[in-house]
Design a protein around this motif. Structure first.
Motif, PDB file in Angstrom:
ATOM      1  N   VAL A   1      -1.027  30.365  35.719  1.00 57.82           N
ATOM      2  CA  VAL A   1      -0.466  31.069  34.561  1.00 57.82           C
ATOM      3  C   VAL A   1       1.053  31.070  34.691  1.00 57.82           C
ATOM      4  N   GLY A   2       1.749  30.637  33.639  1.00 59.58           N
ATOM      5  CA  GLY A   2       3.202  30.623  33.705  1.00 59.58           C
ATOM      6  C   GLY A   2       3.824  30.056  32.449  1.00 59.58           C
ATOM      7  N   VAL A   3       4.942  29.358  32.619  1.00 60.99           N
ATOM      8  CA  VAL A   3       5.662  28.759  31.498  1.00 60.99           C
ATOM      9  C   VAL A   3       5.832  27.271  31.754  1.00 60.99           C
TER      10      VAL A   3
ATOM     11  N   VAL B   1       7.942  20.468  32.538  1.00 59.87           N
ATOM     12  CA  VAL B   1       8.218  21.103  33.817  1.00 59.87           C
ATOM     13  C   VAL B   1       7.472  22.432  33.817  1.00 59.87           C
ATOM     14  N   VAL B   2       6.559  22.615  34.771  1.00 59.37           N
ATOM     15  CA  VAL B   2       5.697  23.801  34.810  1.00 59.37           C
ATOM     16  C   VAL B   2       6.100  24.678  35.990  1.00 59.37           C
ATOM     17  N   LEU B   3       6.275  25.957  35.718  1.00 59.98           N
ATOM     18  CA  LEU B   3       6.508  26.971  36.750  1.00 59.98           C
ATOM     19  C   LEU B   3       5.450  28.042  36.558  1.00 59.98           C
ATOM     20  N   ALA B   4       4.557  28.197  37.537  1.00 59.07           N
ATOM     21  CA  ALA B   4       3.407  29.077  37.337  1.00 59.07           C
ATOM     22  C   ALA B   4       3.001  29.763  38.627  1.00 59.07           C
ATOM     23  N   ALA B   5       2.237  30.823  38.452  1.00 61.10           N
ATOM     24  CA  ALA B   5       1.555  31.479  39.569  1.00 61.10           C
ATOM     25  C   ALA B   5       0.124  30.953  39.605  1.00 61.10           C
ATOM     26  N   GLN B   6      -0.360  30.645  40.795  1.00 60.09           N
ATOM     27  CA  GLN B   6      -1.742  30.211  40.960  1.00 60.09           C
ATOM     28  C   GLN B   6      -2.523  31.315  41.640  1.00 60.09           C
ATOM     29  N   LEU B   7      -3.550  31.824  40.953  1.00 62.38           N
ATOM     30  CA  LEU B   7      -4.350  32.954  41.422  1.00 62.38           C
ATOM     31  C   LEU B   7      -5.769  32.476  41.708  1.00 62.38           C
ATOM     32  N   ASP B   8      -6.254  32.756  42.907  1.00 65.65           N
ATOM     33  CA  ASP B   8      -7.563  32.277  43.325  1.00 65.65           C
ATOM     34  C   ASP B   8      -8.674  32.856  42.457  1.00 65.65           C
ATOM     35  N   LEU B   9      -9.663  32.022  42.123  1.00 72.47           N
ATOM     36  CA  LEU B   9     -10.774  32.463  41.283  1.00 72.47           C
ATOM     37  C   LEU B   9     -11.580  33.571  41.946  1.00 72.47           C
ATOM     38  N   GLU B  10     -11.769  33.464  43.256  1.00 71.53           N
ATOM     39  CA  GLU B  10     -12.529  34.492  43.962  1.00 71.53           C
ATOM     40  C   GLU B  10     -11.797  35.825  43.930  1.00 71.53           C
ATOM     41  N   LEU B  11     -10.477  35.765  44.052  1.00 75.98           N
ATOM     42  CA  LEU B  11      -9.673  36.977  43.990  1.00 75.98           C
ATOM     43  C   LEU B  11      -9.738  37.605  42.607  1.00 75.98           C
ATOM     44  N   LEU B  12      -9.699  36.791  41.568  1.00 77.05           N
ATOM     45  CA  LEU B  12      -9.780  37.297  40.194  1.00 77.05           C
ATOM     46  C   LEU B  12     -11.149  37.898  39.895  1.00 77.05           C
TER      47      LEU B  12
ATOM     48  N   PHE C   1       3.930  28.737  26.692  1.00 74.41           N
ATOM     49  CA  PHE C   1       3.002  29.359  27.635  1.00 74.41           C
ATOM     50  C   PHE C   1       2.135  28.295  28.280  1.00 74.41           C
ATOM     51  N   HIS C   2       1.907  28.422  29.581  1.00 81.09           N
ATOM     52  CA  HIS C   2       1.053  27.499  30.327  1.00 81.09           C
ATOM     53  C   HIS C   2      -0.152  28.240  30.878  1.00 81.09           C
ATOM     54  N   LEU C   3      -1.327  27.631  30.746  1.00 82.49           N
ATOM     55  CA  LEU C   3      -2.556  28.172  31.322  1.00 82.49           C
ATOM     56  C   LEU C   3      -3.398  27.008  31.812  1.00 82.49           C
ATOM     57  N   GLY C   4      -3.897  27.111  33.034  1.00 86.06           N
ATOM     58  CA  GLY C   4      -4.677  26.004  33.564  1.00 86.06           C
ATOM     59  C   GLY C   4      -5.689  26.433  34.604  1.00 86.06           C
ATOM     60  N   LEU C   5      -6.504  25.476  35.010  1.00 87.52           N
ATOM     61  CA  LEU C   5      -7.497  25.652  36.061  1.00 87.52           C
ATOM     62  C   LEU C   5      -7.347  24.471  37.007  1.00 87.52           C
ATOM     63  N   ARG C   6      -7.210  24.766  38.294  1.00 81.01           N
ATOM     64  CA  ARG C   6      -6.905  23.719  39.267  1.00 81.01           C
ATOM     65  C   ARG C   6      -7.740  23.928  40.527  1.00 81.01           C
ATOM     66  N   GLY C   7      -8.298  22.856  41.061  1.00 80.45           N
ATOM     67  CA  GLY C   7      -9.088  22.951  42.284  1.00 80.45           C
ATOM     68  C   GLY C   7      -8.930  21.713  43.138  1.00 80.45           C
ATOM     69  N   ASP C   8      -9.154  21.865  44.440  1.00 78.90           N
ATOM     70  CA  ASP C   8      -9.068  20.720  45.337  1.00 78.90           C
ATOM     71  C   ASP C   8     -10.039  20.883  46.499  1.00 78.90           C
ATOM     72  N   VAL C   9     -10.230  19.805  47.226  1.00 74.69           N
ATOM     73  CA  VAL C   9     -11.021  19.788  48.459  1.00 74.69           C
ATOM     74  C   VAL C   9     -10.184  19.061  49.504  1.00 74.69           C
ATOM     75  N   LEU C  10      -9.911  19.737  50.618  1.00 71.06           N
ATOM     76  CA  LEU C  10      -9.088  19.158  51.673  1.00 71.06           C
ATOM     77  C   LEU C  10      -9.949  18.789  52.880  1.00 71.06           C
ATOM     78  N   PHE C  11      -9.679  17.624  53.448  1.00 70.16           N
ATOM     79  CA  PHE C  11     -10.388  17.127  54.623  1.00 70.16           C
ATOM     80  C   PHE C  11      -9.417  17.041  55.802  1.00 70.16           C
ATOM     81  N   GLY C  12      -9.982  17.047  57.008  1.00 72.91           N
ATOM     82  CA  GLY C  12      -9.198  16.819  58.204  1.00 72.91           C
ATOM     83  C   GLY C  12      -8.669  18.058  58.884  1.00 72.91           C
ATOM     84  N   ARG C  13      -9.005  19.253  58.381  1.00 75.01           N
ATOM     85  CA  ARG C  13      -8.488  20.479  58.979  1.00 75.01           C
ATOM     86  C   ARG C  13      -9.566  21.167  59.809  1.00 75.01           C
ATOM     87  N   ALA C  14      -9.140  21.707  60.963  1.00 74.37           N
ATOM     88  CA  ALA C  14     -10.029  22.513  61.789  1.00 74.37           C
ATOM     89  C   ALA C  14      -9.372  23.823  62.195  1.00 74.37           C
TER      90      ALA C  14
END
Length: 205
Positions: free
Chosen positions: A37-39, A166-177, A54-67
């Motif tokens: 959510v942002g501008v 150019v997007v400037l936004a806060a990303q808020l976790d779905l689980e937190l919301l 106004f900017h509104l979006g949904l974003r997700g990723d999957v990261l590999f290689g971390r322990a």
């Protein structure tokens, strides 16, 4: 534009190589998803930040290689977003997590997207680069890791409208919301039978 993008591509490839070198056999993929959510400063015909919307979006990723929190990570991302609710963009690409801090890493992303808009006769392609910085710790107990922070994006359209953003936004976790809704649901259910106090029988006189 191709020349300007070479340092970013080289940095991402270097980070990918480090992620693969630091990956271990016990590393498991970790997913994350959030609302942005942002501008956005948008423009056509290569005009940078011609209009603020106004900017509104949904974003997700999957990261590999971390322990652990100190490991690099790499993996795909996907997104869907809108600017001013008169267009929609969907995209995907690759993200690289750089553990500059155990709990507050940097995540660099680059990818491609498609744009549907009233000012475009057809779907327009584009390329995007993004930088996320915020809270994102490795979850040792599950394959989902919460993440919330700040997101900056540069979006460069390759279609006839020559759109930029150019997007400037806060990303808020779905689980937190979702936590307030979980709390309200549990409150509406009332106390569980197991939580009711046990009444002891009075001794006979």
């Amino acid at each position: 534009m191709a020349t300007a993008g070479r340092p970013l591509v080289a940095a991402l490839l270097g980070a990918v190589l480090l992620a693969l070198l630091h990956g271990t056999a016990r590393a498991e993929p970790q997913a994350s998803a959030g609302v942005t959510v942002g501008v956005a400063g948008t423009g056509l015909d290569r005009q940078l930040w011609d209009t603020t919307v106004f900017h509104l979006g949904l974003r997700g990723d999957v990261l590999f290689g971390r322990a652990a929190n100190g490991d690099f990570g790499v993996g795909p991302y996907a997104e869907v977003l809108t600017h001013a609710f008169d267009e929609i963009q969907t995209g995907a690409g690759i993200s690289v997590l750089a553990p500059i801090h155990d709990s507050f890493p940097l995540v660099l992303s680059t990818g491609v997207y498609g744009r549907w808009s009233e000012d475009a006769a057809a779907v327009e392609p584009g390329i995007a680069a993004a930088l996320f910085w915020g809270a994102r710790s490795y979850n040792f107990h599950a394959r989902y890791g919460m993440s919330s922070g700040l997101l900056a994006q540069l979006r460069f359209g390759l279609g006839a409208s020559k759109e930029t953003a150019v997007v400037l936004a806060a990303q808020l976790d779905l689980e937190l919301l979702g936590l307030p809704f979980v709390y309200l649901f549990e409150a509406a259910k009332g106390p569980s039978p197991e939580a009711a106090p046990v009444r002891r029988a009075r001794p006979a006189r």
